[in-house]
Design a protein around this motif. Structure first.
Motif, PDB file in Angstrom:
ATOM      1  N   MET A  84      21.314  24.557  60.469  1.00 58.69           N
ATOM      2  CA  MET A  84      20.149  25.025  61.217  1.00 58.69           C
ATOM      3  C   MET A  84      19.553  26.264  60.541  1.00 58.69           C
ATOM      4  O   MET A  84      20.243  27.262  60.341  1.00 58.69           O
ATOM      5  CB  MET A  84      20.533  25.352  62.650  1.00 58.69           C
ATOM      6  CG  MET A  84      19.382  25.880  63.498  1.00 58.69           C
ATOM      7  SD  MET A  84      18.072  24.660  63.827  1.00 58.69           S
ATOM      8  CE  MET A  84      18.804  23.708  65.164  1.00 58.69           C
ATOM      9  N   PRO A  85      18.264  26.232  60.169  1.00 56.42           N
ATOM     10  CA  PRO A  85      17.634  27.396  59.547  1.00 56.42           C
ATOM     11  C   PRO A  85      17.659  28.619  60.465  1.00 56.42           C
ATOM     12  O   PRO A  85      17.201  28.543  61.607  1.00 56.42           O
ATOM     13  CB  PRO A  85      16.191  26.922  59.300  1.00 56.42           C
ATOM     14  CG  PRO A  85      16.300  25.435  59.195  1.00 56.42           C
ATOM     15  CD  PRO A  85      17.372  25.051  60.178  1.00 56.42           C
ATOM     16  N   PRO A  86      18.185  29.738  59.988  1.00 56.84           N
ATOM     17  CA  PRO A  86      18.231  30.952  60.820  1.00 56.84           C
ATOM     18  C   PRO A  86      16.859  31.393  61.308  1.00 56.84           C
ATOM     19  O   PRO A  86      16.739  31.954  62.394  1.00 56.84           O
ATOM     20  CB  PRO A  86      18.856  31.989  59.880  1.00 56.84           C
ATOM     21  CG  PRO A  86      19.611  31.203  58.864  1.00 56.84           C
ATOM     22  CD  PRO A  86      18.835  29.931  58.678  1.00 56.84           C
ATOM     23  N   ALA A  87      15.814  31.141  60.494  1.00 56.91           N
ATOM     24  CA  ALA A  87      14.465  31.555  60.896  1.00 56.91           C
ATOM     25  C   ALA A  87      14.030  30.873  62.181  1.00 56.91           C
ATOM     26  O   ALA A  87      13.253  31.443  62.961  1.00 56.91           O
ATOM     27  CB  ALA A  87      13.470  31.257  59.776  1.00 56.91           C
ATOM     28  N   GLN A  93      11.002  31.264  70.946  1.00 55.73           N
ATOM     29  CA  GLN A  93      11.385  30.007  71.592  1.00 55.73           C
ATOM     30  C   GLN A  93      12.088  29.119  70.561  1.00 55.73           C
ATOM     31  O   GLN A  93      11.487  28.203  69.987  1.00 55.73           O
ATOM     32  CB  GLN A  93      10.162  29.285  72.150  1.00 55.73           C
ATOM     33  CG  GLN A  93       9.527  29.961  73.349  1.00 55.73           C
ATOM     34  CD  GLN A  93       8.383  29.139  73.911  1.00 55.73           C
ATOM     35  OE1 GLN A  93       7.457  28.751  73.205  1.00 55.73           O
ATOM     36  NE2 GLN A  93       8.449  28.850  75.195  1.00 55.73           N
ATOM     37  N   PRO A  94      13.368  29.354  70.309  1.00 58.72           N
ATOM     38  CA  PRO A  94      14.074  28.536  69.320  1.00 58.72           C
ATOM     39  C   PRO A  94      14.289  27.120  69.837  1.00 58.72           C
ATOM     40  O   PRO A  94      14.320  26.891  71.052  1.00 58.72           O
ATOM     41  CB  PRO A  94      15.405  29.270  69.143  1.00 58.72           C
ATOM     42  CG  PRO A  94      15.598  30.001  70.432  1.00 58.72           C
ATOM     43  CD  PRO A  94      14.230  30.391  70.904  1.00 58.72           C
ATOM     44  N   LEU A 109      17.557  24.050  51.589  1.00 57.52           N
ATOM     45  CA  LEU A 109      16.303  24.661  51.138  1.00 57.52           C
ATOM     46  C   LEU A 109      15.543  25.253  52.326  1.00 57.52           C
ATOM     47  O   LEU A 109      14.959  26.341  52.223  1.00 57.52           O
ATOM     48  CB  LEU A 109      15.435  23.628  50.413  1.00 57.52           C
ATOM     49  CG  LEU A 109      16.037  22.954  49.177  1.00 57.52           C
ATOM     50  CD1 LEU A 109      15.001  22.063  48.520  1.00 57.52           C
ATOM     51  CD2 LEU A 109      16.553  23.996  48.187  1.00 57.52           C
ATOM     52  N   LEU A 110      15.535  24.540  53.435  1.00 55.01           N
ATOM     53  CA  LEU A 110      14.832  25.047  54.615  1.00 55.01           C
ATOM     54  C   LEU A 110      15.563  26.242  55.218  1.00 55.01           C
ATOM     55  O   LEU A 110      14.931  27.122  55.804  1.00 55.01           O
ATOM     56  CB  LEU A 110      14.679  23.925  55.648  1.00 55.01           C
ATOM     57  CG  LEU A 110      13.800  22.754  55.204  1.00 55.01           C
ATOM     58  CD1 LEU A 110      13.742  21.682  56.276  1.00 55.01           C
ATOM     59  CD2 LEU A 110      12.393  23.235  54.846  1.00 55.01           C
ATOM     60  N   LEU A 219       7.666  25.821  64.183  1.00 53.70           N
ATOM     61  CA  LEU A 219       8.805  25.351  63.403  1.00 53.70           C
ATOM     62  C   LEU A 219       8.447  25.237  61.927  1.00 53.70           C
ATOM     63  O   LEU A 219       9.172  25.725  61.055  1.00 53.70           O
ATOM     64  CB  LEU A 219       9.299  24.008  63.931  1.00 53.70           C
ATOM     65  CG  LEU A 219       9.695  23.941  65.410  1.00 53.70           C
ATOM     66  CD1 LEU A 219      10.182  22.535  65.758  1.00 53.70           C
ATOM     67  CD2 LEU A 219      10.770  24.965  65.732  1.00 53.70           C
ATOM     68  N   LEU A 220       7.334  24.594  61.636  1.00 57.22           N
ATOM     69  CA  LEU A 220       6.995  24.382  60.227  1.00 57.22           C
ATOM     70  C   LEU A 220       6.634  25.697  59.540  1.00 57.22           C
ATOM     71  O   LEU A 220       6.920  25.891  58.354  1.00 57.22           O
ATOM     72  CB  LEU A 220       5.907  23.322  60.063  1.00 57.22           C
ATOM     73  CG  LEU A 220       4.469  23.596  60.521  1.00 57.22           C
ATOM     74  CD1 LEU A 220       3.659  24.248  59.431  1.00 57.22           C
ATOM     75  CD2 LEU A 220       3.807  22.277  60.924  1.00 57.22           C
ATOM     76  N   VAL A 221       6.040  26.633  60.269  1.00 53.89           N
ATOM     77  CA  VAL A 221       5.718  27.938  59.691  1.00 53.89           C
ATOM     78  C   VAL A 221       6.983  28.751  59.450  1.00 53.89           C
ATOM     79  O   VAL A 221       7.149  29.371  58.402  1.00 53.89           O
ATOM     80  CB  VAL A 221       4.741  28.708  60.596  1.00 53.89           C
ATOM     81  CG1 VAL A 221       4.611  30.161  60.148  1.00 53.89           C
ATOM     82  CG2 VAL A 221       3.367  28.035  60.592  1.00 53.89           C
ATOM     83  N   ALA A 222       7.907  28.736  60.408  1.00 54.20           N
ATOM     84  CA  ALA A 222       9.129  29.539  60.280  1.00 54.20           C
ATOM     85  C   ALA A 222       9.980  29.085  59.109  1.00 54.20           C
ATOM     86  O   ALA A 222      10.659  29.906  58.477  1.00 54.20           O
ATOM     87  CB  ALA A 222       9.937  29.465  61.575  1.00 54.20           C
ATOM     88  N   MET A 223       9.966  27.787  58.783  1.00 54.43           N
ATOM     89  CA  MET A 223      10.790  27.279  57.684  1.00 54.43           C
ATOM     90  C   MET A 223      10.129  27.429  56.322  1.00 54.43           C
ATOM     91  O   MET A 223      10.716  27.064  55.302  1.00 54.43           O
ATOM     92  CB  MET A 223      11.134  25.808  57.935  1.00 54.43           C
ATOM     93  CG  MET A 223      12.079  25.596  59.099  1.00 54.43           C
ATOM     94  SD  MET A 223      12.665  23.880  59.262  1.00 54.43           S
ATOM     95  CE  MET A 223      11.176  23.062  59.856  1.00 54.43           C
ATOM     96  N   ALA A 224       8.903  27.951  56.282  1.00 55.12           N
ATOM     97  CA  ALA A 224       8.151  28.057  55.028  1.00 55.12           C
ATOM     98  C   ALA A 224       8.253  29.452  54.429  1.00 55.12           C
ATOM     99  O   ALA A 224       8.396  30.443  55.138  1.00 55.12           O
ATOM    100  CB  ALA A 224       6.683  27.701  55.268  1.00 55.12           C
ATOM    101  N   GLN A 225       8.151  29.498  53.108  1.00 54.65           N
ATOM    102  CA  GLN A 225       8.114  30.783  52.413  1.00 54.65           C
ATOM    103  C   GLN A 225       6.714  31.367  52.428  1.00 54.65           C
ATOM    104  O   GLN A 225       6.532  32.584  52.436  1.00 54.65           O
ATOM    105  CB  GLN A 225       8.583  30.602  50.966  1.00 54.65           C
ATOM    106  CG  GLN A 225       8.616  31.892  50.153  1.00 54.65           C
ATOM    107  CD  GLN A 225       9.332  31.714  48.836  1.00 54.65           C
ATOM    108  OE1 GLN A 225      10.397  31.117  48.774  1.00 54.65           O
ATOM    109  NE2 GLN A 225       8.756  32.238  47.767  1.00 54.65           N
TER     110      GLN A 225
END
Length: 364
Positions: A84-87, A93-94, A109-110, A219-225
């Protein structure tokens, strides 16, 4: 997450109305989720916010289940799982659980936020769609996974460009994994699932919820660099994603458009709020550096003449692939290299032509 705790977490999630906040409350109150499950009704009702509906849901599930706790299905991520990505868990709201299919090897990678999000309008103009597709190609050639929402418009074009260049697309859906929305994305969604990763917060069989599409943006923003906003009007879910990126301190790039273009009024507005203008896909690639999936580097002294000969006065990606007998990834890398050197330029529709400048092209 300890195996027993993991199974009890999943079991509590099957009770209607129970989410991550309620599960944490139950665990804190009773010391374990197992103890909470078998707690007397009066002890449960003494907790703030717990009402008869939770008790009824627990009792009904207990009657239906052949054994407790329920086993966790495969390809489900729970909050304390190592993958699970820590971000995501740091969000206000996880997610209580994530459902996925595809290449599980991409989760590391994520976890490290080694993907680039490309977002924008569902009703993007040809200009916005062309930009999204070229970003997908450029990022794939540089070894960066492309993460988006698989919606119409910018999302789909970014995924398509990534796939055509042999890259790794990652889609965060607003529906459960078995649903396809829009319906004509059936083939595209299948391709993303085979070559990359499909992720959803919605359990299998969950009904379509309108708010789920906006909710998945976090979700998609939090997993992105970094996040690239291609084109969106004043009222768009992509603006919410941009706001989330800004609040999470993710680098936000915006593709500028004509000031009177209504379809880009929202994205253009971010240029006045501190976002970085993106004028060329190579600008982004140079700022990011090589991605985690970058192919082997080109030889020290490449001879671009075969590609230039095949290009002629201009050619499409498919035509070049047929003429040169190269894999999509290898061709995308060569095209990006030639474009960075100023030898060729991109055209609409995944086409390229020689750039007629004063720069001398290398000869064989």
């Amino acid at each position: 997450m300890i195996v027993g705790r993991r199974s009890w977490w999943w079991t509590w999630l099957q009770v209607p109305g129970v989410g991550i906040s309620r599960i944490k409350q139950l665990e804190q109150a009773f010391g374990s989720l197992q103890a909470a499950w078998w707690a007397p009704a009066e002890q449960l009702l003494a907790l703030p916010g717990v009402g008869p509906s939770l008790l009824a849901g627990r009792d009904q599930l207990q009657q239906r289940a052949s054994a407790l706790p329920l086993p966790v299905p495969p390809k489900v991520l729970l909050p304390s799982d190592l993958a699970m990505p820590p971000a995501l868990m740091a969000l206000p709201q996880p997610p209580a659980a994530l459902f996925w299919c595809g290449r599980g090897a991409l989760w590391p990678l994520l976890r490290r936020q080694q993907a680039i999000a490309v977002i924008g309008s569902r009703r993007a103009s040809p200009y916005g769609c062309r930009w999204a597709q070229q970003l997908g190609v450029a990022l794939a050639a540089a070894g960066w996974p492309v993460i988006s929402g698989l919606a119409e418009g910018v999302d789909a074009q970014a995924h398509q460009g990534c796939l055509e260049a042999g890259g790794t697309p990652i889609a965060v859906l607003g529906t459960s994994l078995e649903r396809v929305y829009p319906r004509h994305h059936q083939r595209l969604q299948s391709q993303v699932g085979r070559r990359g990763l499909l992720i959803s917060e919605q359990a299998p069989g969950a009904p379509g919820l309108r708010g789920a599409f906006a909710k998945r943006n976090r979700l998609l923003v939090a997993m992105a660099q970094a996040v690239v906003l291609v084109e969106c009007p004043q009222r768009s879910g992509a603006l919410l994603a941009a706001q989330i990126a800004w609040s999470l301190q993710r680098p936000l790039w915006v593709v500028p458009a004509d000031s009177d273009r209504a379809s880009a009024a929202g994205s253009n507005g971010w240029l006045n709020q501190g976002a970085t203008a993106l004028l060329d896909p190579t600008q982004l690639v140079e700022a990011l550096g090589p991605g985690p999936l970058q192919p082997l580097a080109l030889p020290q002294r490449p001879d671009p003449s075969p590609l230039l000969s095949a290009l002629g006065s201009g050619a499409s990606f498919e035509a070049l692939q047929r003429r040169l007998h190269l894999s999509p990834g290898a061709l995308a890398q060569q095209l990006l290299h030639h474009q960075q050197q100023g030898w060729i330029e991109a055209l609409p529709g995944l086409c390229w032509r020689p750039r007629h400048t004063e720069i001398d092209l290398p000869v064989a």
